[in-house]
Design a protein around this motif. Structure first.
Motif, PDB file in Angstrom:
ATOM      1  N   ALA A  60      -3.990   8.111  -5.548  1.00  0.00           N
ATOM      2  CA  ALA A  60      -4.259   8.017  -4.109  1.00  0.00           C
ATOM      3  C   ALA A  60      -5.180   9.140  -3.662  1.00  0.00           C
ATOM      4  O   ALA A  60      -6.089   8.936  -2.839  1.00  0.00           O
ATOM      5  CB  ALA A  60      -2.947   8.059  -3.328  1.00  0.00           C
ATOM      6  N   THR A  95       1.277   5.471   6.493  1.00  0.00           N
ATOM      7  CA  THR A  95       0.908   4.995   5.161  1.00  0.00           C
ATOM      8  C   THR A  95       1.740   5.729   4.126  1.00  0.00           C
ATOM      9  O   THR A  95       1.795   6.964   4.124  1.00  0.00           O
ATOM     10  CB  THR A  95      -0.595   5.229   4.904  1.00  0.00           C
ATOM     11  OG1 THR A  95      -1.354   4.652   5.976  1.00  0.00           O
ATOM     12  CG2 THR A  95      -1.023   4.598   3.589  1.00  0.00           C
ATOM     13  N   PHE A 148      -6.479   3.986   5.358  1.00  0.00           N
ATOM     14  CA  PHE A 148      -5.393   3.493   6.213  1.00  0.00           C
ATOM     15  C   PHE A 148      -4.942   4.577   7.187  1.00  0.00           C
ATOM     16  O   PHE A 148      -4.791   4.321   8.383  1.00  0.00           O
ATOM     17  CB  PHE A 148      -4.224   3.021   5.356  1.00  0.00           C
ATOM     18  CG  PHE A 148      -4.557   1.875   4.443  1.00  0.00           C
ATOM     19  CD1 PHE A 148      -4.982   0.667   4.950  1.00  0.00           C
ATOM     20  CD2 PHE A 148      -4.457   2.019   3.065  1.00  0.00           C
ATOM     21  CE1 PHE A 148      -5.305  -0.395   4.106  1.00  0.00           C
ATOM     22  CE2 PHE A 148      -4.761   0.975   2.212  1.00  0.00           C
ATOM     23  CZ  PHE A 148      -5.196  -0.230   2.735  1.00  0.00           C
ATOM     24  N   ASN A 208       0.753   1.585   0.384  1.00  0.00           N
ATOM     25  CA  ASN A 208      -0.501   1.740  -0.348  1.00  0.00           C
ATOM     26  C   ASN A 208      -0.214   1.935  -1.835  1.00  0.00           C
ATOM     27  O   ASN A 208       0.473   2.865  -2.218  1.00  0.00           O
ATOM     28  CB  ASN A 208      -1.255   2.944   0.228  1.00  0.00           C
ATOM     29  CG  ASN A 208      -2.539   3.271  -0.524  1.00  0.00           C
ATOM     30  OD1 ASN A 208      -2.822   4.434  -0.775  1.00  0.00           O
ATOM     31  ND2 ASN A 208      -3.304   2.272  -0.871  1.00  0.00           N
ATOM     32  N   TYR A 229      -5.721   5.452   0.503  1.00  0.00           N
ATOM     33  CA  TYR A 229      -4.723   6.012   1.427  1.00  0.00           C
ATOM     34  C   TYR A 229      -5.415   6.583   2.668  1.00  0.00           C
ATOM     35  O   TYR A 229      -4.977   6.341   3.796  1.00  0.00           O
ATOM     36  CB  TYR A 229      -3.937   7.106   0.706  1.00  0.00           C
ATOM     37  CG  TYR A 229      -3.079   7.967   1.612  1.00  0.00           C
ATOM     38  CD1 TYR A 229      -1.761   7.628   1.873  1.00  0.00           C
ATOM     39  CD2 TYR A 229      -3.597   9.108   2.218  1.00  0.00           C
ATOM     40  CE1 TYR A 229      -0.969   8.408   2.722  1.00  0.00           C
ATOM     41  CE2 TYR A 229      -2.824   9.895   3.053  1.00  0.00           C
ATOM     42  CZ  TYR A 229      -1.519   9.537   3.306  1.00  0.00           C
ATOM     43  OH  TYR A 229      -0.746  10.300   4.150  1.00  0.00           O
ATOM     44  N   ILE A 289      -5.373  -4.478   1.812  1.00  0.00           N
ATOM     45  CA  ILE A 289      -6.715  -4.046   1.426  1.00  0.00           C
ATOM     46  C   ILE A 289      -7.806  -4.869   2.105  1.00  0.00           C
ATOM     47  O   ILE A 289      -8.947  -4.404   2.222  1.00  0.00           O
ATOM     48  CB  ILE A 289      -6.915  -4.073  -0.100  1.00  0.00           C
ATOM     49  CG1 ILE A 289      -6.688  -5.477  -0.656  1.00  0.00           C
ATOM     50  CG2 ILE A 289      -6.019  -3.061  -0.784  1.00  0.00           C
ATOM     51  CD1 ILE A 289      -7.191  -5.624  -2.081  1.00  0.00           C
ATOM     52  N   ALA A 309      -8.271   0.908  -2.876  1.00  0.00           N
ATOM     53  CA  ALA A 309      -7.215   0.838  -1.865  1.00  0.00           C
ATOM     54  C   ALA A 309      -6.930   2.274  -1.461  1.00  0.00           C
ATOM     55  O   ALA A 309      -6.138   2.964  -2.099  1.00  0.00           O
ATOM     56  CB  ALA A 309      -5.968   0.153  -2.416  1.00  0.00           C
ATOM     57  N   HIS A 339      -0.141  -3.369   0.668  1.00  0.00           N
ATOM     58  CA  HIS A 339      -1.529  -3.493   0.224  1.00  0.00           C
ATOM     59  C   HIS A 339      -2.543  -3.481   1.365  1.00  0.00           C
ATOM     60  O   HIS A 339      -3.300  -2.543   1.487  1.00  0.00           O
ATOM     61  CB  HIS A 339      -1.709  -4.692  -0.697  1.00  0.00           C
ATOM     62  CG  HIS A 339      -0.729  -4.724  -1.813  1.00  0.00           C
ATOM     63  ND1 HIS A 339      -0.335  -3.560  -2.470  1.00  0.00           N
ATOM     64  CD2 HIS A 339      -0.009  -5.725  -2.381  1.00  0.00           C
ATOM     65  CE1 HIS A 339       0.560  -3.854  -3.401  1.00  0.00           C
ATOM     66  NE2 HIS A 339       0.787  -5.153  -3.355  1.00  0.00           N
ATOM     67  N   PRO A 347      -2.546   2.204  -4.921  1.00  0.00           N
ATOM     68  CA  PRO A 347      -3.966   2.203  -5.294  1.00  0.00           C
ATOM     69  C   PRO A 347      -4.264   1.775  -6.720  1.00  0.00           C
ATOM     70  O   PRO A 347      -5.293   1.141  -6.980  1.00  0.00           O
ATOM     71  CB  PRO A 347      -4.394   3.661  -5.055  1.00  0.00           C
ATOM     72  CG  PRO A 347      -3.132   4.459  -5.059  1.00  0.00           C
ATOM     73  CD  PRO A 347      -2.064   3.544  -4.537  1.00  0.00           C
TER      74      PRO A 347
END
Length: 462
Positions: free
Chosen positions: A339, A321, A314, A297, A311, A278, A309, A276, A299
């Protein structure tokens, strides 16, 4: 289902996803030949094999990998926790619904009923195209291993370890922490490792899973990481999954963020898969990238509560990720699609989170995250894990780019075949060697017993 020794199989792909010099390449009109547990050939000529699958319009992919999933808690919350239900102040349902009700469910269900829930979850994962799954779950559901062994899934079981096993949210959403089960949980993990690690030629494995930074104290995190590294198993945990967790860690540990807390303890490393993230800062993500850790991840589970959240967010910080389903719907193709959408909306750009990147996140990148060079790619000598998608459906025709079609237009109902370790588990979208209706009915009946509890009705009502 009983697992027989794999023979030879030849699968025709109108499209076959391979690699050349580290880059994805889509081959047209090739056969993928497997012998035993390995990929033996990729060829344009029709091979001889025990099983020959010769249907047009198939996209043959490396087996899709879902490294963060929760079969049991997902089933407990299903259709109860959407539209804000079960939440307090729009906060996480982890401490209002998931942890309390899974704990109670384990207590009231028989081993046969827990096995039924596990089989229901694994059926969904296979029908969604997943070949490898990492499954964190509450201690007390060892039947997850039995179901994975029986149904053929490549399985990394990750029974939780808690310092605080009885974390609950009060009426305001404030979480209180109680109990200390770290030593007991580590002993239980060791017993499961002795029983299951390496079963069926290594198809069944373990991962070390301290639950989260706010439910695991320093001594447990250090001990868990040391034991995992002694045995060479991956470590997975939940990290910065809510503002409350970030505040709790800051209060307990001299203002550190959850990522800084794990780094202070020596837990951040190439073997850590953190779900996560986040509420990680940019500095947190750069720290994780520097340590070689992976972000898991997921989402859609956050999108339900109006939280992005992304992708692409990150990945932009250089941290590896990968996409997982968490405790929501177990639909990996749907998760990859989410995502893509959430990344583009959040970034305000159309060229982030591309189809090749996202397919890589559930194949090559996921394999790298768990140190499995034999997975995540179709190449001679690799382990024979394959996912086959039928691109003949009207919503996928006419077709120009199969990778974009997979991410943007396909769905779990288009999954045609799943092979794990050279064994064909799913063909024409149906489970081989098992009764889907019986599995679904038994699993749903077991979950209904939890839903009938007064505390369950109260939790879902919020």
């Amino acid at each position: 289902m009983s697992m027989t020794e794999p023979g030879t199989t030849a699968i025709f792909g109108s499209y076959v996803l391979t690699e050349r010099d580290g880059e994805q390449v889509v081959l047209r009109d090739h056969w993928v030949m497997t012998e035993g547990r390995r990929i033996a050939a990729i060829t344009t000529s029709r091979p001889r094999a025990d099983i020959v699958l010769d249907q047009p319009g198939r996209f043959v992919l490396p087996g899709l990998m879902n490294l963060h999933n929760h079969c049991f808690s997902e089933a407990v919350a299903r259709t109860h926790s959407e539209d804000g239900a079960g939440r307090k102040n729009n906060a996480s349902i982890v401490y209002t619904v998931l942890l309390p009700l899974t704990k109670r469910g384990i207590e009231i269900l028989s081993p046969e009923e827990r096995l039924a829930v596990a089989r229901l979850g694994i059926l969904q994962l296979l029908k969604g195209g997943a070949t490898t799954v990492m499954e964190p779950f509450r201690n007390g559901i060892p039947e997850m291993f039995d179901a994975a062994l029986d149904m053929g899934l490549r399985f990394y079981g990750a029974p939780y370890l808690f310092s605080t096993a009885d974390a609950k949210a009060d009426a305001s959403g404030q979480v209180t922490y109680a109990g200390d089960d770290g030593a007991v949980d580590l002993a239980a993990w060791n017993a499961l490792h002795a029983r299951w690690e390496g079963a069926d030629h290594g198809r069944i494995r373990m991962a070390m899973s301290p639950h989260a930074t706010d439910t695991c104290a320093p001594d447990l995190l250090r001990a868990a990481a040391a034991r995992a590294r002694e045995l060479g198993v991956p470590i997975t945990t939940h990290l910065a999954q809510s503002p409350g967790e970030v505040a709790t860690i800051g209060q307990r540990h001299e203002g550190r963020t959850p990522a800084e807390y794990l780094d202070w303890l020596g837990v951040l490393g190439p073997d850590l898969l953190a779900a996560h993230c986040i509420d990680c800062t940019g500095d947190d993500l750069r720290l994780m990238a520097a340590r070689g850790s992976t972000v898991l991840n997921c989402p859609r589970v956050f999108a339900r509560a109006g939280t992005t959240a992304s992708y692409a967010h990150f990945a932009a910080h250089g941290v590896r990720t990968v996409i997982g389903t968490d405790g929501y719907n177990m639909d990996l193709l749907g998760e990859v699609n989410a995502a893509a959408i959430i990344s583009k909306v959040t970034a305000g750009k159309a060229d982030v989170a591309t189809a090749p990147e996202l397919i890589g996140s559930v194949t090559r990148d996921a394999a790298a995250a768990i140190g499995r060079e034999d997975l995540g790619a179709i190449r001679i000598g690799a382990t024979a894990d394959l996912t086959v998608v039928d691109l003949n459906h009207p919503h996928l025709q006419p077709l120009f780019d199969p990778r974009r079609a997979l991410v943007w237009l396909a769905n779990r109902a288009n999954v045609d075949g799943v092979m794990v370790d050279g064994r064909l588990l799913l063909h024409n979208g149906a489970l081989l060697g098992g009764d889907e209706h019986a599995i679904t009915t038994a699993g749903a009946a077991a979950i209904q017993r939890i839903w009938d509890l007064p505390e369950a009705r109260a939790a879902f009502a919020g």
